[in-house]
Design a protein around this motif. Structure first.
Motif, PDB file in Angstrom:
ATOM      1  N   CYS A   6       0.863  -1.191   0.000  1.00  0.00           N
ATOM      2  CA  CYS A   6       0.000   0.000   0.000  1.00  0.00           C
ATOM      3  C   CYS A   6       0.898   1.239   0.000  1.00  0.00           C
ATOM      4  CB  CYS A   6      -0.913   0.011   1.214  1.00  0.00           C
ATOM      5  SG  CYS A   6      -1.824   1.555   1.367  1.00  0.00           S
ATOM      6  N   TYR A   8       0.216   4.245   0.659  1.00  0.00           N
ATOM      7  CA  TYR A   8      -0.084   5.186   1.749  1.00  0.00           C
ATOM      8  C   TYR A   8       0.420   4.649   3.086  1.00  0.00           C
ATOM      9  CZ  TYR A   8      -2.991   7.521  -1.689  1.00  0.00           C
ATOM     10  OH  TYR A   8      -3.427   8.167  -2.812  1.00  0.00           O
ATOM     11  N   CYS A   9       0.245   3.348   3.321  1.00  0.00           N
ATOM     12  CA  CYS A   9       0.735   2.746   4.569  1.00  0.00           C
ATOM     13  C   CYS A   9       2.242   2.510   4.496  1.00  0.00           C
ATOM     14  CB  CYS A   9       0.009   1.434   4.857  1.00  0.00           C
ATOM     15  SG  CYS A   9      -1.724   1.683   5.304  1.00  0.00           S
ATOM     16  N   HIS A  60      -7.697   0.042   0.167  1.00  0.00           N
ATOM     17  CA  HIS A  60      -7.240  -0.552   1.427  1.00  0.00           C
ATOM     18  C   HIS A  60      -8.317  -0.317   2.490  1.00  0.00           C
ATOM     19  CE1 HIS A  60      -3.642  -1.158   4.394  1.00  0.00           C
ATOM     20  NE2 HIS A  60      -4.515  -2.149   4.393  1.00  0.00           N
ATOM     21  N   CYS A  64      -5.865   1.885   5.641  1.00  0.00           N
ATOM     22  CA  CYS A  64      -5.910   3.345   5.568  1.00  0.00           C
ATOM     23  C   CYS A  64      -7.147   3.854   4.827  1.00  0.00           C
ATOM     24  CB  CYS A  64      -4.640   3.874   4.914  1.00  0.00           C
ATOM     25  SG  CYS A  64      -4.448   3.337   3.209  1.00  0.00           S
TER      26      CYS A  64
HETATM   27 ZN   LIG Z   1      -3.023   1.494   3.287  1.00  0.00          ZN
END
Ligand SMILES: [Zn+2]
Lengths: 98, 189
Positions: A6, A8-9, A60, A64
């Protein structure tokens, strides 16, 4: 189970935390009434569905919560790239099918 | 006598939760909880107003029992203030963000918290949580939304054998029972 990175994570997470969101980079015609029925039908219903390298959206949802894009080889299920929504599709190397 | 209709009740009140060094579950005290969303200016202003620096990446800041901020997404945080009034906390945050666009949603009563402790804690959680919970990949201080079986949880590692789970309240008796059952089957360390 796939491990999906991911963006963002910033880490790989298990597939069951995600929902698949269909093909990525499908652009809605800005003025639907100005395009032919065929072009509109293409936009609504037809996807590339390749045997090989494919850009697709994932969300996700149990993480997130964000949508992002993944380039995946549909033959090997190997993920070649993962990038944020709105970013262009990176030039990923085409993996030899196994 | 206290009015039973006004006394806050947890769905875990009537359950007997496991105790011990190997594995224990505890029902945490009521807390004011918020989901806060906003861009960088809002994050900075909220950090000042709430008194805890909202983390910029996956993880948590602050400590339970006081105030804490957990990263949920790139513009989304869970704010916890145990034992405090949601009205008071919200008013203080709003006062510090008068000119900054943001969203502050009170979720105090949406979820409850379970404390999971004991030397088997991570292995019992692994019965239903798909993440790698070894400390090298899920270190102390890490917090994230994830799953336990089919239930969405927010999992926060506060110590090597000390986790806090935030879960929607109607799921909590099932989650407590599932964890208790998993602990019964945990292989010897
Ligand atoms: Zn994420």
């Amino acid at each position: 189970m796939l491990l999906i990175p991911c963006p963002y994570c910033g880490m790989e997470r298990p597939e069951i935390e995600f929902r698949h969101g269909g093909e990525a980079h499908v652009v809605r015609p800005p003025d639907p009434s100005a395009v032919t029925d065929e072009a509109w039908t293409d936009y609504l219903y037809f996807r590339s569905n390749p045997k090989g390298v494919y850009a697709e959206r994932w969300r996700h949802v149990s993480g997130c919560g964000r949508f992002f894009n993944v380039v995946r080889d549909t033959v090997s299920d190997r993920i070649l790239a993962s990038y944020r929504a709105g970013e262009p599709r990176p030039a990923a190397p085409v993996e030899a099918r196994r | 006598m206290a009015d039973p209709w006004l006394t806050p009740r947890s769905p875990l009140d009537d359950l007997s939760l496991p105790v011990g060094d190997k594995f224990a579950l505890a029902d945490m005290p009521p807390a004011a909880r918020f989901v806060f969303r906003g861009a960088e200016a809002a994050r900075a202003a909220c950090s000042t107003a709430f008194g805890v620096a909202l983390p910029k990446a996956l993880g948590a800041a602050g400590s339970a029992g006081e105030r804490a901020a957990l990263w949920l997404g790139p513009d989304e945080w869970l704010l916890l203030a145990e034992g405090e009034s949601a009205e008071t906390v919200a008013a203080a945050i709003e006062a510090g963000l008068a000119d900054v666009s943001h969203a502050l949603v009170d979720v105090s009563h949406r979820q409850v918290a379970l404390e999971v402790t004991g030397r088997d804690a991570a292995r019992v959680l692994s019965a239903g949580c798909p993440l790698d919970l070894r400390t090298k990949s899920f270190p102390v201080g890490m917090a994230t939304r994830t799953l336990f079986d089919k239930v969405d949880i927010t999992l926060w590692r506060r110590g090597e054998t000390d986790f806090r789970i935030e879960v929607w309240r109607s799921f909590s008796p099932w989650l407590a029972a599932a964890l208790t059952e998993a602990a019964r089957g945990a292989p010897a360390a």
